[in-house]
Design an enzyme around this catalytic site. Structure first.
Site, PDB file in Angstrom:
ATOM      1  N   SER A   1       0.872  -0.570   7.190  1.00 32.93           N
ATOM      2  CA  SER A   1       0.508  -0.880   8.678  1.00 32.93           C
ATOM      3  C   SER A   1       0.602   0.394   9.533  1.00 32.93           C
ATOM      4  CB  SER A   1       1.300  -2.006   9.076  1.00 32.93           C
ATOM      5  OG  SER A   1       0.924  -3.110   8.557  1.00 32.93           O
TER       6      SER A   1
ATOM      7  N   GLY B   1      -0.550  -4.356   4.990  1.00 31.57           N
ATOM      8  CA  GLY B   1      -1.727  -5.030   5.483  1.00 31.57           C
ATOM      9  C   GLY B   1      -1.175  -6.386   6.220  1.00 31.57           C
TER      10      GLY B   1
ATOM     11  N   GLU C   1       0.167  -3.215  -4.981  1.00 36.89           N
ATOM     12  CA  GLU C   1      -0.794  -4.243  -5.541  1.00 36.89           C
ATOM     13  C   GLU C   1      -0.939  -4.080  -6.910  1.00 36.89           C
ATOM     14  OE1 GLU C   1      -3.694  -3.006  -2.448  1.00 36.89           O
ATOM     15  OE2 GLU C   1      -2.533  -3.814  -1.124  1.00 36.89           O
TER      16      GLU C   1
ATOM     17  N   HIS D   1       0.934   1.745  -6.963  1.00 35.19           N
ATOM     18  CA  HIS D   1       0.792   0.969  -5.638  1.00 35.19           C
ATOM     19  C   HIS D   1       1.264  -0.475  -6.006  1.00 35.19           C
ATOM     20  CE1 HIS D   1      -0.867  -1.032  -2.350  1.00 35.19           C
ATOM     21  NE2 HIS D   1      -0.992   0.309  -1.872  1.00 35.19           N
TER      22      HIS D   1
ATOM     23  N   LYS E   1      -8.642   0.995  -1.088  1.00 32.37           N
ATOM     24  CA  LYS E   1      -8.390  -0.092  -1.961  1.00 32.37           C
ATOM     25  C   LYS E   1      -9.951  -0.601  -2.158  1.00 32.37           C
ATOM     26  CE  LYS E   1      -4.315  -1.045   0.331  1.00 32.37           C
ATOM     27  NZ  LYS E   1      -3.470  -1.938   0.781  1.00 32.37           N
TER      28      LYS E   1
ATOM     29  N   ASN F   1      -5.992   5.121   1.616  1.00 29.85           N
ATOM     30  CA  ASN F   1      -6.277   4.513   0.334  1.00 29.85           C
ATOM     31  C   ASN F   1      -7.195   3.543   0.827  1.00 29.85           C
ATOM     32  OD1 ASN F   1      -6.087   2.681  -1.738  1.00 29.85           O
ATOM     33  ND2 ASN F   1      -3.976   2.037  -1.420  1.00 29.85           N
TER      34      ASN F   1
ATOM     35  N   GLU G   1       6.369   2.657   0.467  1.00 29.61           N
ATOM     36  CA  GLU G   1       5.522   1.409   0.915  1.00 29.61           C
ATOM     37  C   GLU G   1       6.342  -0.005   0.822  1.00 29.61           C
ATOM     38  OE1 GLU G   1       1.139   2.602   1.208  1.00 29.61           O
ATOM     39  OE2 GLU G   1       1.695   1.838  -0.557  1.00 29.61           O
TER      40      GLU G   1
HETATM   41  P1  PGA Z   1      -1.996  -0.612   5.139  1.00 35.27           P
HETATM   42  O1  PGA Z   1      -1.732  -0.285   3.624  1.00 35.27           O
HETATM   43  O2  PGA Z   1      -2.039   0.404   5.874  1.00 35.27           O
HETATM   44  O3  PGA Z   1      -3.180  -1.555   5.266  1.00 35.27           O
HETATM   45  O4  PGA Z   1      -0.768  -1.488   5.288  1.00 35.27           O
HETATM   46  C1  PGA Z   1      -1.051   0.861   2.993  1.00 35.27           C
HETATM   47  C2  PGA Z   1      -1.269   0.881   1.585  1.00 35.27           C
HETATM   48  O5  PGA Z   1      -1.358  -0.226   1.087  1.00 35.27           O
HETATM   49  O6  PGA Z   1      -1.197   1.846   1.064  1.00 35.27           O
END
Ligand code: PGA
Length: 254
Positions: free
Chosen positions: A216, A176, A100, A98, A11, A9, A170
């Site tokens: 992560s 992140g 976000e 997601h 983003k 992903n 998640e």
């Molecule tokens: P990350 O993001 O691997 O940077 O923690 C995962 C995601 O948001 O799908």
């Protein structure tokens, strides 16, 4: 035996030129070093890099998808892109819900459910994301939250449609942040989700459903996470922006 999935992903990262060069790099490593017979690989670049992604990945077996879609087919929704537009490009997957999107764009389970239906209607495979915040985990309400995200998001989705859907667990506190859920913590939640799916859809459907972990995931923790019985791969954010790291995560799923 469920086939693993490793999805990147991206983003809101990489302009068109940067996207094309990263896709080309990932493509090269996959072609030269990796086998895809027991892992599905999917890239989710920005909308406008998606046509290039589809073209560059043609014939490689790597899938391309969109990070979001709108629930309506068309209309006065400035700035939005519909599932049918994503499908018309030739993409195969779409991420829905997601954290976000939930956190910054006000998407709740009802909106996610409408988007899931729109995506399924276009024969896209859905990656439906769910996950609890740190506050919810610390107040021990996380299982209730996850259950409602799962059940409300899948409202009126039947067992057959579930063949075209993947769940991504998640935990928001791990996205992140560099804080990964431990393999045991993640496995515990994946087992809980599979149990909820069993209750709603029966054992056979639950055993077929792929449940990814995201938050992560890195080359050095992927193997342990992916070796858990109920973890069927990962949705990768930060580490998917580096071709070598992403490829090592794909390798860990083989
Ligand atoms: P990350 O993001 O691997 O940077 O923690 C995962 C995601 O948001 O799908």
């Amino acid at each position: 035996m469920r086939k693993k999935i490793v999805a990147g992903n991206w983003k809101m990262n990489n302009d068109l030129i940067e996207s094309q060069s990263l896709i080309t790099e990932v493509r090269g490593i996959i072609r030269d070093e990796l086998r895809l017979d027991n892992v599905d690989v999917i890239l989710f670049p920005t909308y406008f890099a998606l046509p290039s992604c589809i073209r560059l990945l043609e014939g490689t077996g790597v899938y391309s998808g969109a990070q979001n879609c709108h629930q309506e087919k068309s209309g006065a929704f400035t700035g939005e892109v519909s599932a049918s537009m994503v499908k018309a490009l030739g993409a195969s997957h779409v991420i829905i819900g997601h954290s976000e999107r939930r956190q910054y764009f006000g998407e709740n389970n009802i909106i996610c459910n409408a988007k899931i239906k729109a995506g399924l209607e276009q024969e896209l495979t859905i990656l439906y994301c769910i996950g609890e915040t740190l506050e919810e985990r610390e107040s021990n309400t996380h299982l209730d939250i996850l259950k409602s995200q799962l059940i409300e998001g899948l409202n009126e989705i039947n067992a057959q449609q579930l063949n075209n859907l993947v769940i991504a667990y998640e935990p928001v506190w791990a996205i992140g942040t560099g804080k990964t859920a431990s393999a045991q913590q993640a496995q515990e939640i994946h087992a809980f989700l599979r149990k909820e799916i069993t209750t709603k859809y029966g054992e056979a459907v639950a055993q077929r459903l792929r449940i990814l972990y995201g938050g992560s995931v890195k080359p050095d923790n992927a193997k342990e996470l992916f070796s858990q019985v109920d973890i069927d791969g990962g949705l990768i954010g930060g580490a998917s922006l580096k071709a070598r790291d992403f490829a090592e995560i794909v390798r860990a799923a083989q």
